[in-house]
Design a protein around this motif. Structure first.
Motif, PDB file in Angstrom:
ATOM      1  N   LEU A 147       0.835  -1.211   0.000  1.00  0.00           N
ATOM      2  CA  LEU A 147       0.000   0.000   0.000  1.00  0.00           C
ATOM      3  C   LEU A 147       0.868   1.259   0.000  1.00  0.00           C
ATOM      4  O   LEU A 147       0.529   2.266  -0.621  1.00  0.00           O
ATOM      5  CB  LEU A 147      -0.930   0.000   1.212  1.00  0.00           C
ATOM      6  N   MET A 148       2.011   1.188   0.697  1.00  0.00           N
ATOM      7  CA  MET A 148       2.915   2.334   0.730  1.00  0.00           C
ATOM      8  C   MET A 148       3.623   2.509  -0.604  1.00  0.00           C
ATOM      9  O   MET A 148       3.811   3.632  -1.082  1.00  0.00           O
ATOM     10  CB  MET A 148       3.993   2.118   1.810  1.00  0.00           C
ATOM     11  N   VAL A 149       4.046   1.398  -1.177  1.00  0.00           N
ATOM     12  CA  VAL A 149       4.922   1.455  -2.348  1.00  0.00           C
ATOM     13  C   VAL A 149       4.164   1.801  -3.629  1.00  0.00           C
ATOM     14  O   VAL A 149       4.710   2.449  -4.522  1.00  0.00           O
ATOM     15  CB  VAL A 149       5.678   0.104  -2.474  1.00  0.00           C
ATOM     16  N   PRO A 159       1.664   3.971  -4.654  1.00  0.00           N
ATOM     17  CA  PRO A 159       1.535   5.323  -5.235  1.00  0.00           C
ATOM     18  C   PRO A 159       2.824   5.849  -5.873  1.00  0.00           C
ATOM     19  O   PRO A 159       2.804   6.243  -7.045  1.00  0.00           O
ATOM     20  CB  PRO A 159       1.083   6.188  -4.056  1.00  0.00           C
ATOM     21  N   PRO A 160       3.974   5.838  -5.144  1.00  0.00           N
ATOM     22  CA  PRO A 160       5.179   6.324  -5.827  1.00  0.00           C
ATOM     23  C   PRO A 160       5.573   5.458  -7.013  1.00  0.00           C
ATOM     24  O   PRO A 160       6.080   5.984  -8.015  1.00  0.00           O
ATOM     25  CB  PRO A 160       6.261   6.300  -4.741  1.00  0.00           C
ATOM     26  N   ALA A 161       5.345   4.146  -6.917  1.00  0.00           N
ATOM     27  CA  ALA A 161       5.722   3.280  -8.038  1.00  0.00           C
ATOM     28  C   ALA A 161       4.894   3.615  -9.273  1.00  0.00           C
ATOM     29  O   ALA A 161       5.424   3.693 -10.383  1.00  0.00           O
ATOM     30  CB  ALA A 161       5.546   1.807  -7.662  1.00  0.00           C
ATOM     31  N   PHE A 196       3.553   6.500  -9.906  1.00  0.00           N
ATOM     32  CA  PHE A 196       4.028   7.811 -10.355  1.00  0.00           C
ATOM     33  C   PHE A 196       5.268   7.660 -11.250  1.00  0.00           C
ATOM     34  O   PHE A 196       5.331   8.233 -12.342  1.00  0.00           O
ATOM     35  CB  PHE A 196       4.344   8.683  -9.131  1.00  0.00           C
ATOM     36  N   LEU A 197       6.230   6.858 -10.789  1.00  0.00           N
ATOM     37  CA  LEU A 197       7.452   6.689 -11.577  1.00  0.00           C
ATOM     38  C   LEU A 197       7.183   5.919 -12.862  1.00  0.00           C
ATOM     39  O   LEU A 197       7.796   6.188 -13.898  1.00  0.00           O
ATOM     40  CB  LEU A 197       8.525   5.965 -10.752  1.00  0.00           C
ATOM     41  N   LEU A 227       5.670   8.497 -15.330  1.00  0.00           N
ATOM     42  CA  LEU A 227       6.498   9.598 -15.825  1.00  0.00           C
ATOM     43  C   LEU A 227       7.949   9.226 -16.126  1.00  0.00           C
ATOM     44  O   LEU A 227       8.722  10.074 -16.578  1.00  0.00           O
ATOM     45  CB  LEU A 227       6.450  10.768 -14.844  1.00  0.00           C
ATOM     46  N   VAL A 228       8.339   7.969 -15.869  1.00  0.00           N
ATOM     47  CA  VAL A 228       9.657   7.511 -16.317  1.00  0.00           C
ATOM     48  C   VAL A 228       9.499   6.286 -17.213  1.00  0.00           C
ATOM     49  O   VAL A 228       9.965   6.270 -18.350  1.00  0.00           O
ATOM     50  CB  VAL A 228      10.596   7.185 -15.131  1.00  0.00           C
ATOM     51  N   TYR A 252       6.740   4.911 -18.679  1.00  0.00           N
ATOM     52  CA  TYR A 252       5.941   5.141 -19.880  1.00  0.00           C
ATOM     53  C   TYR A 252       6.678   6.013 -20.907  1.00  0.00           C
ATOM     54  O   TYR A 252       6.760   5.644 -22.085  1.00  0.00           O
ATOM     55  CB  TYR A 252       4.575   5.723 -19.510  1.00  0.00           C
ATOM     56  N   PRO A 253       7.253   7.174 -20.517  1.00  0.00           N
ATOM     57  CA  PRO A 253       7.996   7.957 -21.508  1.00  0.00           C
ATOM     58  C   PRO A 253       9.142   7.182 -22.141  1.00  0.00           C
ATOM     59  O   PRO A 253       9.421   7.354 -23.322  1.00  0.00           O
ATOM     60  CB  PRO A 253       8.543   9.149 -20.704  1.00  0.00           C
TER      61      PRO A 253
END
Lengths: 313, 282
Positions: free
Chosen positions: A35-37, A39-41, A43-44, A47-48, A50-51
């Motif tokens: 659950l902690m990991v 959201p940031p995962a 996000f990355l 924006l990292v 996928y691009p």
């Protein structure tokens, strides 16, 4: 180890099989961690990851700005490989990376050794030495631009004043001097990072080792070669790896000082890809040029890792 | 310590001479920046007079910079973006680092590998696809575009640094809190995170300087003067055509560097700790 008894907490509830409790569920170590990991995962990934994948896709398209792309397979890479400027860029990038990394390593190690002595105001001097690394690169590069100015360079003022040369070199206008200047400015900016990191590494080496070597009759150079260097190797490896990655993919310095000129003599992969994609409007070709820095970079790093391994055994 | 007695000459040769050389090499550009910003144009563009001193110092370049350009607005933008993206990065960094450093869960190795890999992806590999994505999202020329993308550079770094710090904290206090019935979230917020303030300062100060330093994304995403950051504004607007406003450029470089330098000077020790932890602990 701690998990052994933290996991024991929810277990007794299993015996009585109570109704599902969200709170107990989220208290489980694995659930709580994920659950902690997540959201940031995510996000990355957005924006990292996928691009990155999208960049690979773009490199396979003929894609002018603001128009839909057409799939053309590897044509962009073939175009790039037939472009003499591309090979010039590749050569520039290697020269720039090797020369700047070597200078930063040599200078950084020298400064670290000098600062590894006892002297007054050590902390203050260390803090001040790091300034080139702290100050935003573009802003300090503006100062360098003026130091290397074609008509009003201070360096040339002194060269002419002392009668060494008549007009003084055109630091950014001549292809050779322009590359030289870029390497110097990159060294100036990166050297403190090497020095401070290596200094921290030096301070972890026990003085007893040097004393033992001295008693065994080792000269200053022998102590450096057989005590300092081997023990510093892991730090040297990490620092060099970071530095190679960021020097190889450098953009700011070149963009501000020379924009790749004169006549592409200082274009690196990043600035050339920028020119092709942003100024030339060819997103697909630009993406393929940016991507082509990945294989040589991966090879460089793999080579360094392999060298480190073979040294250990 | 044993060999330390050979007197002033040996010491100046081994210490002060090389140290002085490096000091001049490292600091001259800043001296030059400061001095140029104070010179009137007649001194700036004269090849006759000795360039290392200012004969008639003037503040005209600073006045012009602040009155003729949007420098103050750029400074505000830079600060806002740096503070917000640092805050986001610290929060995400904790969310990654806490489980990875303190717990065991399936997939942990994969996540920590992915974080390290993201850290090492060079920015120029991503800017072209990102430019396209930002445009399609309609975020071009907004500060949101850089507030969203800067954390991609900072989160992996913060997570990595915090993981190292978190691992060094002993387990006993957390265990005691758990036994007393605190939930995992309570343990984390009330017991664990307050112990890690130095780690946050290290990561935060580092992320802040990186955010201030960023140029490529800002250059591509921010093309209007009122959303620009200091580095992009200075490069794009103080160089008009082939004309360089050297006095104003130097004033901008100096004023733009000062906030970072001040914040850095308050937290040097934390900064150095963060800088060296990556290399030395590995």
């Amino acid at each position: 180890m701690a998990s052994a008894h933290t996991q024991a907490l929810p277990r007794p509830t299993l015996r009585r099989r109570p109704a599902f409790s969200l709170r107990r569920w989220t208290e489980r170590e694995g659930v709580f961690s994920w659950l902690m990991v997540i959201p940031p995962a995510l996000f990355l990934m957005a924006l990292v990851g996928y691009p990155f994948v999208y960049g690979i896709w773009l490199s396979l398209l003929d894609r002018p700005v603001a128009k839909p792309g057409v799939f053309i397979g590897l044509d962009n890479f073939i175009t790039a490989l037939h472009d003499p400027v591309f090979w010039r860029v590749a050569q520039n990038t290697f020269v720039y990376t090797f020369a700047a990394t070597a200078l930063k390593m040599a200078g950084g190690l020298a400064l670290a050794l000098v600062m590894n002595q006892e002297f007054r105001f050590k902390n203050l001097i260390r803090a001040v030495m790091l300034l080139p690394f702290i100050v935003p690169t573009v802003l300090s590069t503006i100062a360098w631009m003026w130091i290397l100015d074609p008509s009003f360079s201070v360096i040339n003022w002194f060269l002419v004043h002392w009668g060494i040369t008549k007009p003084g070199p055109s630091w950014l206008g001549n292809p050779g001097w322009a590359m030289f200047s870029l390497i110097m400015v990159n060294t100036w900016r990166g050297l403190p990072f090497y020095a401070i990191t290596l200094l921290a590494g030096l301070q972890t080496i026990s003085p007893e080792l040097y004393e033992a070597a001295t008693i065994d009759g080792a000269s200053t150079f022998a102590r450096f070669r057989y005590v300092t260097v081997p023990l510093l190797k892991p730090v040297i490896f990490i620092v060099t790896m970071f530095s190679v990655i960021f020097t190889f993919s450098d953009f700011q310095l070149v963009y501000v000082l020379t924009r790749g000129g004169p006549a592409n003599a200082t274009h690196l992969f990043a600035t050339y890809a920028f020119d092709v994609a942003m100024s030339g409007g060819q997103f697909g070709l630009g993406a393929s040029i940016a991507l082509s820095m990945l294989p040589p970079l991966a090879l460089l790093i793999a080579g360094m890792a392999w060298y480190m391994r073979s040294e250990k055994t | 310590m044993i060999v330390e007695k050979r007197g002033f000459r040996a010491r100046s040769l081994k210490l002060w001479l090389p140290l002085g050389f490096f000091m001049i090499f490292n600091l001259f550009p800043f001296y030059w920046m400061a001095i140029t910003s104070l010179k009137p144009n007649s001194e700036l563009y004269s090849r006759k007079i000795m360039p290392l001193i200012v004969y008639h110092p003037t503040l005209e370049h600073f006045v012009n910079l602040l009155s003729e350009t949007n420098f103050l607005l750029w400074t505000y933008n830079t600060m806002l973006v740096a503070v917000v993206s640092t805050a986001i990065s610290l929060i995400f960094g904790v969310m990654l680092a806490y489980p990875l450093a303190r717990m065991q869960f399936p997939g942990a190795a994969l996540i920590s590998f992915a974080v390290a890999a993201t850290y090492l992806v060079p920015q120029p590999l991503l800017f072209i696809p990102l430019a396209d994505i930002i445009n399609r999202l309609g975020l071009g020329d907004t500060l949101t575009s850089v507030i969203l993308t800067y954390p991609t550079l900072l989160v992996p770094f913060c997570a990595w640094l915090l993981m190292g710090y978190f691992k060094s904290v002993p387990h006993e206090l957390e265990d005691a809190a758990r036994i007393d019935g605190a939930t995992r979230l309570q343990t984390m917020f009330r017991i664990f995170l307050p112990l890690c303030v130095p780690g946050f300062i290290s990561a935060g100060i580092f992320a802040f300087t990186l955010a201030q330093n960023e140029f490529l994304y800002a250059l591509i995403f921010l093309t209007k003067t009122d959303v620009r950051t200091v580095p992009v504004g200075a490069i794009a607007e103080l160089v008009r055509g082939d004309v360089f406003y050297w006095g104003q450029l130097m004033a901008a470089a100096l004023l733009g560097s000062i906030p970072v330098a001040i914040i850095y000077s308050f937290f040097v020790e934390h900064y150095v700790a963060g800088l060296t932890s990556g290399g030395v602990k590995a």
